[in-house]
Design an enzyme around this catalytic site. Structure first.
Site, short mmCIF file in Angstrom:
data_model
loop_
_atom_site.label_atom_id
_atom_site.label_comp_id
_atom_site.label_asym_id
_atom_site.label_seq_id
_atom_site.Cartn_x
_atom_site.Cartn_y
_atom_site.Cartn_z
N ARG A 54 0.84 -1.20 0.00
CA ARG A 54 0.00 0.00 0.00
C ARG A 54 0.88 1.25 0.00
O ARG A 54 1.80 1.37 0.78
CB ARG A 54 -0.91 0.00 1.23
CG ARG A 54 -1.89 1.15 1.21
CD ARG A 54 -3.03 0.94 2.17
NE ARG A 54 -2.67 1.18 3.55
CZ ARG A 54 -3.56 1.28 4.54
NH1 ARG A 54 -4.85 1.13 4.30
NH2 ARG A 54 -3.17 1.51 5.77
N GLY A 89 -1.53 8.04 -3.91
CA GLY A 89 -0.14 7.63 -3.64
C GLY A 89 0.64 7.49 -4.95
O GLY A 89 0.11 7.02 -5.96
N ASN A 116 -5.92 1.83 -13.65
CA ASN A 116 -5.81 2.59 -12.39
C ASN A 116 -7.16 2.75 -11.69
O ASN A 116 -7.20 3.10 -10.51
CB ASN A 116 -5.16 3.95 -12.62
CG ASN A 116 -3.74 3.97 -12.07
OD1 ASN A 116 -3.32 3.02 -11.42
ND2 ASN A 116 -3.01 5.04 -12.32
N TYR A 117 -8.26 2.56 -12.44
CA TYR A 117 -9.56 2.48 -11.77
C TYR A 117 -9.99 1.02 -11.90
O TYR A 117 -10.84 0.68 -12.72
CB TYR A 117 -10.59 3.40 -12.43
CG TYR A 117 -10.34 4.87 -12.19
CD1 TYR A 117 -10.78 5.48 -11.02
CD2 TYR A 117 -9.67 5.64 -13.13
CE1 TYR A 117 -10.55 6.84 -10.80
CE2 TYR A 117 -9.45 7.00 -12.92
CZ TYR A 117 -9.89 7.59 -11.75
OH TYR A 117 -9.67 8.93 -11.53
N GLY A 166 1.00 3.47 -6.34
CA GLY A 166 -0.06 2.87 -7.15
C GLY A 166 -0.29 3.65 -8.42
O GLY A 166 -0.51 3.08 -9.49
N HIS A 167 -0.23 4.96 -8.30
CA HIS A 167 -0.56 5.83 -9.43
C HIS A 167 0.42 5.65 -10.59
O HIS A 167 0.03 5.41 -11.74
CB HIS A 167 -0.55 7.28 -8.95
CG HIS A 167 -1.11 8.28 -9.90
ND1 HIS A 167 -2.38 8.18 -10.43
CD2 HIS A 167 -0.58 9.41 -10.44
CE1 HIS A 167 -2.60 9.20 -11.23
NE2 HIS A 167 -1.52 9.96 -11.28
P1 FDA Z 1 -2.85 1.96 -3.29
O1 FDA Z 1 -1.86 2.14 -2.24
O2 FDA Z 1 -4.22 1.52 -2.87
O3 FDA Z 1 -2.27 1.03 -4.42
C1 FDA Z 1 -2.95 0.76 -5.64
C2 FDA Z 1 -2.39 -0.50 -6.28
O4 FDA Z 1 -1.00 -0.37 -6.52
C3 FDA Z 1 -2.51 -1.74 -5.38
O5 FDA Z 1 -2.63 -2.88 -6.21
C4 FDA Z 1 -1.19 -1.77 -4.66
O6 FDA Z 1 -0.85 -3.02 -4.13
C5 FDA Z 1 -0.23 -1.30 -5.74
N1 FDA Z 1 0.91 -0.59 -5.20
C6 FDA Z 1 0.86 0.51 -4.41
N2 FDA Z 1 2.09 0.91 -4.14
C7 FDA Z 1 2.94 0.08 -4.75
C8 FDA Z 1 4.35 -0.01 -4.81
N3 FDA Z 1 5.10 0.87 -4.18
N4 FDA Z 1 4.92 -1.01 -5.52
C9 FDA Z 1 4.15 -1.91 -6.17
N5 FDA Z 1 2.80 -1.87 -6.14
C10 FDA Z 1 2.19 -0.90 -5.44
N6 FDA Z 1 -6.03 8.06 -11.54
C11 FDA Z 1 -5.60 8.86 -12.55
O7 FDA Z 1 -4.91 8.40 -13.46
N7 FDA Z 1 -5.90 10.18 -12.56
C12 FDA Z 1 -6.62 10.77 -11.56
O8 FDA Z 1 -6.88 11.96 -11.61
C13 FDA Z 1 -7.08 9.94 -10.50
N8 FDA Z 1 -7.83 10.46 -9.47
C14 FDA Z 1 -8.26 9.64 -8.46
C15 FDA Z 1 -9.02 10.19 -7.41
C16 FDA Z 1 -9.48 9.37 -6.39
C17 FDA Z 1 -10.27 9.98 -5.25
C18 FDA Z 1 -9.20 7.98 -6.41
C19 FDA Z 1 -9.73 7.08 -5.32
C20 FDA Z 1 -8.45 7.44 -7.44
C21 FDA Z 1 -7.97 8.26 -8.46
N9 FDA Z 1 -7.19 7.75 -9.50
C22 FDA Z 1 -6.76 8.58 -10.51
C23 FDA Z 1 -6.84 6.33 -9.53
C24 FDA Z 1 -5.47 6.13 -8.89
O9 FDA Z 1 -4.46 6.53 -9.80
C25 FDA Z 1 -5.25 4.66 -8.52
O10 FDA Z 1 -6.24 4.24 -7.65
C26 FDA Z 1 -3.87 4.41 -7.93
O11 FDA Z 1 -3.59 3.04 -8.01
C27 FDA Z 1 -3.80 4.86 -6.49
O12 FDA Z 1 -2.50 4.69 -5.99
P2 FDA Z 1 -2.27 4.58 -4.41
O13 FDA Z 1 -0.85 4.37 -4.16
O14 FDA Z 1 -2.96 5.71 -3.74
O15 FDA Z 1 -3.13 3.30 -4.09
#
Ligand code: FDA
Length: 528
Positions: free
Chosen positions: A104, A174, A468-469, A177-178
Site C-alpha cells: 500500500r 499515492g 488505475n480504476y 499505485g498511481h
Molecule cells: P494503493 O496504495 O491503494 O495502491 C494501488 C495498487 O498499486 C494496489 O494494487 C497496490 O498493491 C499497488 N501498489 C501501491 N504501491 C505500490 C508499490 N510501491 N509497488 C508496487 N505496487 C504498489 N487516476 C488517474 O490516473 N488520474 C486521476 O486523476 C485519479 N484520481 C483519483 C481520485 C481518487 C479519489 C481515487 C480514489 C483514485 C484516483 N485515480 C486517478 C486512480 C489512482 O491513480 C489509482 O487508484 C492508484 O492506483 C492509487 O494509488 P495509491 O498508491 O494511492 O493506491
C-alpha cells in the site's frame, strides 16, 4: 549464536510488544518471529490486531470506505518499514510463512486491493517512504512511493514555478499505485501520462533483490511503468522527468444543465476537444444538481479546462474553435500550475499547503468503472446518459469525461503497458458514491446499468478499461491456485490490449512462483 541472541533480543521484544503478541507457539506468530529476527530497526513497526493503533493505522489511507466495514477481511499484520532491508525482510517472512503480501502506498485503490485479500495476508504500508527530492537544474525528481501526488506537486512548486509533473488530479493519491498504473491528469494532452515520464526506479523483487533500471533490465522497467502495482515487486522510489509549465496558466468552468443545451454543447465538445491545441485540456463532469425550480433536480455538464497560457490567448482560441461553449472572461481565472491542481480537485487554491494534507478529502464508499470513447456519441445518446443521473442512487454520482488527443495520440500503444492512445476522443470515468451502507446495492446496480448503457458508445471490438480504476467485475484471478493466461486475458486485454502478452512474459521471468499476486495481478505462465 550467543551474539545473535544478544543482538536480536531487544528488537524481538520491541516488535512483539508493539504487536501485542506473546511468545507461545502459533503458526501466525512464526511470521512475527521471523520479522523480529531480521528487522534490526525499532522504527519499523509491525501492528497486529492486538495493538491499539492497528485500526487507525489500517484506516489511515483507506479512501474507499466500502472496504473498511467490520466484515472486510483484515490483514494479519501491517508493517510500516523505514529501510529497504525491512522491505526485503517482510517479503522473505511473508513468503516463508505463507502470507500473501499486499503493498500500500496511498490507499486509493478503488477495489481495496492494497489492503484487502480473501487469503491470509499482511500489508506492507509505505507511509514512511515519502521523500521528494527535486533537482530543478536537471529537471528531474526522485520521489518515494509512499508520497502523495500533492506532496510531489508541492515539492516541485516550492522550488520553481516553471516545472510541473503530468499526474492525476486528486492530491491524496499515492505515487506507488498511481505511477505503476499509468497516471492521467490535466497535463495529459500536453505531455502524456505520469508513467511516460519515469526514467529510473528502485524496487525489491520476490527474491529480495534490490533493482534499479540497469539491473532490472528494460523488460521489467517497461512493465512497472503502467503494468500494475503489486504484480512485479515493491517499487520503493521513482526517478521522474519534470516538464515545463508557464508561470501563469488559465482555468475555466462553464456549467450547462439539461435545460441549457448541455447535450448540444457536449456533442460539439466531443468532436473537437481531442483536436484542440495540446496546451488546452478540457473535461466534462456530469452530475445531478439542484434545478432553478425549487425542490427539483436537473443534470449538469460542467465544462472545465486548463490552458497553459493567459486568458487573452485562451478566449479567442475558444471563440474560434468552440464558440458553442460561450466562454466568457468571468468563467476564467489565472493562477499558477500548482494552484490549478487544487482548482481541479475542487479545493480552495490558497494556501497551497493543503496539498500536504492527506485527509483533506471526504472519504465515502464508491464503485468506479471506465471507458474509452472512439466514436462521438449521438445527441440523443448523450441525453439518455444524462437522464440516467436523475434516477435513484445518483446523489453522489459523477462521470468525468477527459479529452485525449494531443501527446496521448503521439505515443505508441506499446511504449509502456498503458495502451489507450491514438484515436481516443475521451476517457470516461464513472464513479458512484454513497454514505449509508444500505444504499450500496442501489448505487452499484445503477452503475451497472450506466455501464451497460454506454456499451453502445464505448470502444467496440474490445471494451477498453483503465487499470488505475480497477474494476473487479471485469474478471479476477482464482483465489487459490493457478489462473490461466486465457482466464486472465478476459480482463487483462481490456486494461493492456496486446501489451498483456508481454506483461505475462515479464511476470513469468521475474516472479514465476507468483508470490506477488492479487485479484487482477498478471499471472505467470506455468513452467513447461
Ligand atoms: P494503493 O496504495 O491503494 O495502491 C494501488 C495498487 O498499486 C494496489 O494494487 C497496490 O498493491 C499497488 N501498489 C501501491 N504501491 C505500490 C508499490 N510501491 N509497488 C508496487 N505496487 C504498489 N487516476 C488517474 O490516473 N488520474 C486521476 O486523476 C485519479 N484520481 C483519483 C481520485 C481518487 C479519489 C481515487 C480514489 C483514485 C484516483 N485515480 C486517478 C486512480 C489512482 O491513480 C489509482 O487508484 C492508484 O492506483 C492509487 O494509488 P495509491 O498508491 O494511492 O493506491
Amino acid at each position: 549464536m550467543k551474539f545473535l541472541q544478544f543482538s536480536v533480543l531487544p528488537f524481538l521484544m520491541v516488535i512483539l510488544s508493539v504487536s501485542g503478541a506473546n511468545l507461545t507457539h502459533h503458526p501466525h506468530r512464526d511470521f512475527l518471529r521471523c520479522l523480529s529476527l531480521r528487522i534490526e530497526n525499532s522504527c519499523t513497526i509491525t501492528y497486529t490486531h492486538n495493538n491499539p493503533s492497528y485500526p487507525s493505522v489500517l484506516n489511515a489511507s483507506i479512501q474507499n470506505t466500502r472496504f473498511s466495514t467490520p466484515t472486510t477481511p483484515k490483514p494479519y499484520a501491517i508493517i510500516t518499514p523505514r529501510k529497504t532491508s525491512d522491505v526485503q525482510s517482510t517479503i522473505f517472512c511473508s513468503k516463508n510463512h505463507g502470507f500473501q503480501l499486499r503493498i500500500r502506498s496511498g490507499g486509493h485503490d478503488v477495489e481495496g486491493v492494497s489492503y484487502v485479500s480473501q487469503v491470509p495476508f499482511v500489508v506492507l504500508d509505505l507511509v514512511n517512504f515519502r521523500d521528494v527530492k527535486v533537482d530543478t537544474k536537471n529537471e528531474v525528481a526522485w520521489v518515494q512511493s509512499g508520497a502523495t501526488t500533492g506532496e510531489l506537486y508541492y515539492g516541485i512548486a516550492a522550488k520553481t514555478q516553471t516545472l510541473g509533473f503530468p499526474a492525476g488530479i486528486c492530491h491524496t493519491i499515492g505515487i506507488g499505485g498511481h505511477l505503476s498504473g499509468g497516471g492521467f491528469g490535466i497535463l495529459g494532452r500536453k505531455y502524456g501520462l505520469a508513467a511516460d515520464h519515469i526514467i529510473d526506479a528502485k524496487m525489491v523483487d520476490a527474491n529480495g533483490r534490490v533493482l534499479h533500471r540497469k539491473s532490472m533490465g528494460e523488460d521489467l522497467f517497461w512493465a512497472i511503468r503502467g503494468g500494475g502495482g503489486n504484480t512485479f515487486g515493491v517499487v520503493l522510489a521513482w526517478k521522474i522527468k519534470l516538464v515545463p509549465v508557464p508561470p501563469v496558466v488559465t482555468v475555466f468552468t462553464v456549467n450547462k444543465n439539461l435545460e441549457q443545451n448541455a447535450t448540444k454543447i457536449f456533442h460539439r465538445w466531443q468532436q473537437i476537444a481531442h483536436k484542440l491545441p495540446n496546451d488546452l485540456f478540457t473535461t466534462v463532469w456530469v452530475m445531478k444538481v439542484n434545478s432553478s425550480q425549487v425542490g427539483k433536480k436537473t443534470v449538469e455538464a460542467s465544462f472545465k479546462g486548463l490552458f497553459l497560457g493567459r486568458i487573452d490567448e485562451l478566449i479567442p482560441l475558444i471563440q474560434y474553435a468552440f464558440p458553442e461553449l460561450g466562454l466568457a472572461r468571468e468563467n476564467c481565472t489565472q493562477m499558477s500550475w500548482v494552484q490549478s491542481v487544487l482548482y481541479f480537485g475542487a479545493l480552495p487554491i490558497e494556501p497551497v499547503e493543503i496539498l500536504l494534507n492527506r485527509s483533506a478529502l471526504p472519504r465515502l464508499s464508491l464503485k468506479a468503472k471506465t471507458d474509452y470513447i472512439r466514436e462521438p456519441m449521438s445527441e440523443a445518446g448523450f441525453e439518455g446518459f444524462m437522464n440516467m443521473f436523475l434516477e435513484e442512487g445518483t446523489d453522489l454520482a459523477i462521470t468525468m469525461m477527459e479529452a485525449f488527443g494531443g501527446k496521448m495520440d503521439e505515443i505508441r500503444e506499446n511504449e509502456i503497458p498503458f495502451p489507450h492512445r491514438s484515436g481516443i476522443l475521451f476517457e470516461s470515468v464513472y464513479i458512484v458514491q454513497w454514505i449509508n451502507e444500505e444504499d450500496a446495492g442501489l448505487c452499484i446496480n445503477w452503475m451497472g446499468r450506466l455501464y451497460n448503457y454506454m456499451s453502445s458508445y464505448a470502444s467496440k471490438s474490445l471494451r477498453e478499461a483503465y487499470y488505475n480504476y480497477k474494476d473487479l467485475d471485469l474478471g479476477i484471478n482464482n483465489v487459490n491456485g493457478y489462473t490461466s493466461y486465457e482466464q486472465a486475458s478476459v480482463w487483462g486485454l481490456k486494461y493492456f490490449k496486446n501489451n498483456f502478452k508481454r506483461l505475462v512474459r515479464v511476470k513469468t521471468m521475474i516472479d514465476p512462483t507468483n508470490f506477488f499476486s492479487n485479484e487482477q495481478s498478471i499471472p505467470p505462465l506455468l513452467s513447461p
